[in-house]
Design a protein around this motif. Sequence first.
Motif, short mmCIF file in Angstrom:
data_model
loop_
_atom_site.label_atom_id
_atom_site.label_comp_id
_atom_site.label_asym_id
_atom_site.label_seq_id
_atom_site.Cartn_x
_atom_site.Cartn_y
_atom_site.Cartn_z
N THR A 210 -4.38 4.60 -1.57
CA THR A 210 -4.09 3.23 -1.97
C THR A 210 -4.53 2.28 -0.86
OG1 THR A 210 -2.25 3.98 -3.34
CG2 THR A 210 -2.24 1.67 -2.68
N SER B 80 1.13 4.08 -3.02
CA SER B 80 0.95 5.50 -2.76
C SER B 80 2.18 6.30 -3.20
CB SER B 80 0.70 5.73 -1.27
OG SER B 80 0.61 7.09 -0.98
N SER C 283 -5.94 1.87 -6.11
CA SER C 283 -5.50 3.22 -5.84
C SER C 283 -6.50 4.15 -6.51
CB SER C 283 -4.10 3.46 -6.39
OG SER C 283 -3.54 4.63 -5.84
N THR D 120 0.83 -1.21 0.00
CA THR D 120 0.00 0.00 0.00
C THR D 120 0.87 1.26 0.00
OG1 THR D 120 -0.25 -0.11 2.41
CG2 THR D 120 -2.03 -1.04 1.08
#
Length: 192
Positions: A42, A34, A123, A30
């Motif tokens: 995300t 991002s 995302s 994650t």
Amino acid sequence: HRERVLSDLNDVARLLLETTTSDEIISIATEAGSNILELPYTHVYLKTDDGERLEPVGMTDEMTERFGELPSFDRAEGLLWDVLESGETHVYDDVQSEADTASEMPFRGAVLAPLGRKGVFASGSRRAAEFDTFDRKVVSILAASTEAALDRAEREKRLREHETELTAARDRFRSVFEHSNDAIVIFDPDAY
């Protein structure tokens, strides 16, 4: 810019290969999504054990601060399930225009990638048409690396559990022989 993104993606893939727990893998994925895509929204969803729901298991700090807890989705509810069942990464210019958007989140652009049959990497952006073909490829690679890392972590966890069970069985078997007052004879009919 693309060279930096690909270099960063390579570093993340290497880091995912070294990570041993699913929680750490999700966290790395994650944050990488991002940072690499330069978008703060995300998150990762995984299927429940019964396979009937997608549950949020990881999100960036920005997602948590902005939205709090993410919703869960029952089977066939929303875009996440569509992506999971199709097995392909999808780029949405405006998810608000999609008929089966099951979330009240104010995302416009989004890129969603399946994690095999396990879940979905996502995302989102508050702007429409945020993602392009290159972003789709980057997210596909990141999702594939995440899926491979999750598979490896799951196999290693099962192996550790199996080794623990074997050790316990060996110790029980040894205890029977060491603490038994009865005579034990082992007969091998093929030996004669």
